[in-house]
Design a protein around this motif. Sequence first.
Motif, PDB file in Angstrom:
ATOM      1  N   UNK A  74       0.782  -1.226   0.000  1.00 27.48           N
ATOM      2  CA  UNK A  74       0.000   0.000   0.000  1.00 27.48           C
ATOM      3  C   UNK A  74       0.814   1.277   0.000  1.00 27.48           C
ATOM      4  N   UNK A  75       2.131   1.165  -0.018  1.00 23.12           N
ATOM      5  CA  UNK A  75       2.971   2.361  -0.040  1.00 23.12           C
ATOM      6  C   UNK A  75       2.707   3.163  -1.316  1.00 23.12           C
ATOM      7  N   UNK A  76       2.598   4.465  -1.187  1.00 20.83           N
ATOM      8  CA  UNK A  76       2.409   5.324  -2.357  1.00 20.83           C
ATOM      9  C   UNK A  76       3.569   6.309  -2.451  1.00 20.83           C
ATOM     10  N   UNK A  77       3.920   6.646  -3.679  1.00 21.11           N
ATOM     11  CA  UNK A  77       4.978   7.617  -3.925  1.00 21.11           C
ATOM     12  C   UNK A  77       4.324   8.912  -4.379  1.00 21.11           C
ATOM     13  N   UNK A  78       4.671  10.001  -3.746  1.00 16.85           N
ATOM     14  CA  UNK A  78       4.033  11.279  -4.037  1.00 16.85           C
ATOM     15  C   UNK A  78       4.372  11.775  -5.443  1.00 16.85           C
ATOM     16  N   UNK A  79       3.403  12.452  -6.039  1.00 14.25           N
ATOM     17  CA  UNK A  79       3.613  13.086  -7.335  1.00 14.25           C
ATOM     18  C   UNK A  79       4.804  14.038  -7.259  1.00 14.25           C
ATOM     19  N   UNK A  80       5.597  14.047  -8.308  1.00 12.87           N
ATOM     20  CA  UNK A  80       6.790  14.889  -8.460  1.00 12.87           C
ATOM     21  C   UNK A  80       7.968  14.429  -7.607  1.00 12.87           C
ATOM     22  N   UNK A  81       7.820  13.280  -6.934  1.00 16.78           N
ATOM     23  CA  UNK A  81       8.977  12.721  -6.224  1.00 16.78           C
ATOM     24  C   UNK A  81      10.067  12.415  -7.240  1.00 16.78           C
ATOM     25  N   UNK A  83       4.239  -2.165  -4.725  1.00 20.77           N
ATOM     26  CA  UNK A  83       3.470  -2.166  -3.476  1.00 20.77           C
ATOM     27  C   UNK A  83       2.158  -2.929  -3.615  1.00 20.77           C
ATOM     28  N   UNK A  84       1.731  -3.159  -4.856  1.00 18.59           N
ATOM     29  CA  UNK A  84       0.487  -3.898  -5.101  1.00 18.59           C
ATOM     30  C   UNK A  84       0.716  -5.408  -5.170  1.00 18.59           C
ATOM     31  N   UNK A  85       1.975  -5.828  -5.114  1.00 14.41           N
ATOM     32  CA  UNK A  85       2.291  -7.249  -5.281  1.00 14.41           C
ATOM     33  C   UNK A  85       3.071  -7.829  -4.098  1.00 14.41           C
ATOM     34  N   UNK A  86       3.040  -7.152  -2.966  1.00 17.62           N
ATOM     35  CA  UNK A  86       3.844  -7.600  -1.822  1.00 17.62           C
ATOM     36  C   UNK A  86       3.438  -8.996  -1.340  1.00 17.62           C
ATOM     37  N   UNK A  87       2.141  -9.284  -1.310  1.00 20.43           N
ATOM     38  CA  UNK A  87       1.694 -10.611  -0.859  1.00 20.43           C
ATOM     39  C   UNK A  87       2.185 -11.708  -1.797  1.00 20.43           C
ATOM     40  N   UNK A 111       5.995 -16.243  -2.872  1.00 17.75           N
ATOM     41  CA  UNK A 111       6.967 -16.917  -3.732  1.00 17.75           C
ATOM     42  C   UNK A 111       8.330 -17.048  -3.058  1.00 17.75           C
ATOM     43  N   UNK A 112       8.728 -16.023  -2.320  1.00 19.62           N
ATOM     44  CA  UNK A 112      10.010 -16.085  -1.618  1.00 19.62           C
ATOM     45  C   UNK A 112       9.995 -17.183  -0.553  1.00 19.62           C
ATOM     46  N   UNK A 113       8.853 -17.352   0.078  1.00 17.58           N
ATOM     47  CA  UNK A 113       8.727 -18.364   1.125  1.00 17.58           C
ATOM     48  C   UNK A 113       8.661 -19.772   0.539  1.00 17.58           C
ATOM     49  N   UNK A 114       7.926 -19.926  -0.567  1.00 18.86           N
ATOM     50  CA  UNK A 114       7.761 -21.248  -1.175  1.00 18.86           C
ATOM     51  C   UNK A 114       9.050 -21.764  -1.815  1.00 18.86           C
TER      52      UNK A 114
END
Length: 254
Positions: A130-137, A237-241, A246-249
């Motif tokens: 869910x982390x978001x990066x601010x516009x103009x970062x 941030x949308x694919x963390x799960x 996959x890292x665990x398996x």
Amino acid sequence: MHDLMLLCFLLCLASTADGGEIVNGEKVPEGALPYLVSVQNITGHVCGGFLISRDFVMTAAHCDKLNPTNVVVGSHNLNKIHKKMRIKFKKCKHGHFQQTITGYDIMLLQLNKRVNFNDRVKPIRLPKRGMTVKEKSECTVAGWGKTRTGGEQVKELQMVNVSVISLDQCQRVWKKYDGILPDGVVCAGGYATDKGFCQGDSGGPLVCGGTAVGIVSFNRGYICDYPNMPNVYTDLSKYTNWIQKKLKEKKCFI
């Protein structure tokens, strides 16, 4: 009305400004980006990637069509590769991936042997869910890709700073020309600027504040003469799960 006027201004700017080199960036000092890897097939470099642990590299799912067979870690100049830098892998491509424009452009490469970390080989941090990066970062993108449309790929690692574009703005511009963007993306560079990525940079990370927040996914029609359209990255941030599963398996396949 203000937003409409701003959009019109930016569209006019994008259509009339001279296109430049893909990144208009600079060579990266050796060892400055120890997480970057070159994803290669039997002919050489085809995509970028980045180390996220001792035995996993992240890249784009669309790179799979180029039949990659190994990664090169700790590299800066692709003309100076030692045998020990090459590592074969097994692939975990996202099961929903079909093509870049429909999203899910993410793939993990499970290395056949664990790497030893040192000054030239280190992982990069991933974002929290869910982390978001601010516009103009201001962020960075790097790779060994082409420096202009139809040009040659470079041998020495290149890097450039790019600014994040709001998703609303990015969607409006892409919708006007090419349709709706997929879910789970972030945009930066390539629009109202002469800086961005090009073919051969696919799979590399968009890095903001020391965190890999995106994966180089696609631009418009393989054209890198910016400014024309926002560059599009897979939003990690949308694919963390999925990543953590996959890292665990540790069950990637050839």
